[in-house]
Design an enzyme around this catalytic site. Structure first.
Site, PDB file in Angstrom:
ATOM      1  N   HIS A  62       0.841  -1.198   0.000  1.00  0.00           N
ATOM      2  CA  HIS A  62       0.000   0.000   0.000  1.00  0.00           C
ATOM      3  C   HIS A  62       0.877   1.250   0.000  1.00  0.00           C
ATOM      4  O   HIS A  62       1.976   1.252   0.566  1.00  0.00           O
ATOM      5  CB  HIS A  62      -0.902   0.030   1.229  1.00  0.00           C
ATOM      6  CG  HIS A  62      -1.994  -0.996   1.199  1.00  0.00           C
ATOM      7  ND1 HIS A  62      -3.169  -0.835   1.893  1.00  0.00           N
ATOM      8  CD2 HIS A  62      -2.091  -2.191   0.577  1.00  0.00           C
ATOM      9  CE1 HIS A  62      -3.951  -1.881   1.684  1.00  0.00           C
ATOM     10  NE2 HIS A  62      -3.303  -2.728   0.890  1.00  0.00           N
ATOM     11  N   GLU A 113       0.765   3.992   1.656  1.00  0.00           N
ATOM     12  CA  GLU A 113       1.153   4.480   2.978  1.00  0.00           C
ATOM     13  C   GLU A 113       2.334   3.692   3.539  1.00  0.00           C
ATOM     14  O   GLU A 113       3.275   4.263   4.093  1.00  0.00           O
ATOM     15  CB  GLU A 113      -0.010   4.371   3.974  1.00  0.00           C
ATOM     16  CG  GLU A 113      -1.249   5.134   3.591  1.00  0.00           C
ATOM     17  CD  GLU A 113      -2.268   4.272   2.855  1.00  0.00           C
ATOM     18  OE1 GLU A 113      -1.893   3.564   1.898  1.00  0.00           O
ATOM     19  OE2 GLU A 113      -3.453   4.326   3.245  1.00  0.00           O
TER      20      GLU A 113
END
Length: 174
Positions: free
Chosen positions: A58, A60
């Site tokens: 991901h 993030e």
């Protein structure tokens, strides 16, 4: 009139949107992130789940891992994470564990948003850290990228079906 903080948030979110564009260019869901410390972008990330076949790919998490390398610490105190889509439970956990001070996100995630849309892991009183959260920064731009991506994906699947070409399953991209 927008405050100087709102203007900064929008400028950094534009950088996160640029990262989302990089993801889309390689066929990934267009989600991007940047981490800022002392008004300097120290880390960038975009979705890499499909290209690297990593469940943890991901945007993030990619940015958090880079920030930890850059700062040579797992504690990202004094940092702000800008991300185009509301973090999921996995990313929210990493945000709490890395002690990021603030999270700014664009579009809400009605399927897995963990900053208040589905659950709010970033404001859980039993955790030892709770970052400040600002939602909706450049929300339309972030949501439009996602909508366009999934619309094009559905159209491509429809076309493949018409032509009798096998395709990946819906769950491969959700």
């Amino acid at each position: 009139m927008k405050t100087s903080q709102q203007l900064k948030d929008e400028a950094y979110m534009k950088e996160a949107l640029t990262e989302a564009d990089k993801a889309e260019a390689i066929g990934e869901v267009p989600i991007g992130a940047v981490i800022v410390k002392d008004d300097i972008i120290i880390a960038r990330g975009y979705n890499e789940r499909e290209t690297k076949q990593r469940a943890t790919g991901h945007a993030e998490l990619v940015a958090i891992e880079e920030a930890c390398r850059i700062l040579k610490t797992w504690r990202l105190e004094g940092c702000t994470l800008y991300v185009t889509l509301e973090p999921c439970p996995m990313c929210a956990g990493a945000i709490v564990q890395s002690r990021i001070d603030r999270v700014v996100y664009g579009a809400d995630d009605p399927k897995g948003g963990s900053c208040g849309t589905v659950v709010n892991l970033l404001d859980e009183p039993k955790f030892n850290h709770a970052p400040l959260v600002t939602s909706g920064t450049l929300k339309e731009e972030a949501a439009d990228r996602l909508s366009s991506f999934f619309r094009a994906l559905r159209e491509a699947r429809k076309q493949k079906k018409k032509e009798g070409i096998p395709h990946e399953t819906e769950s491969d991209f959700t």
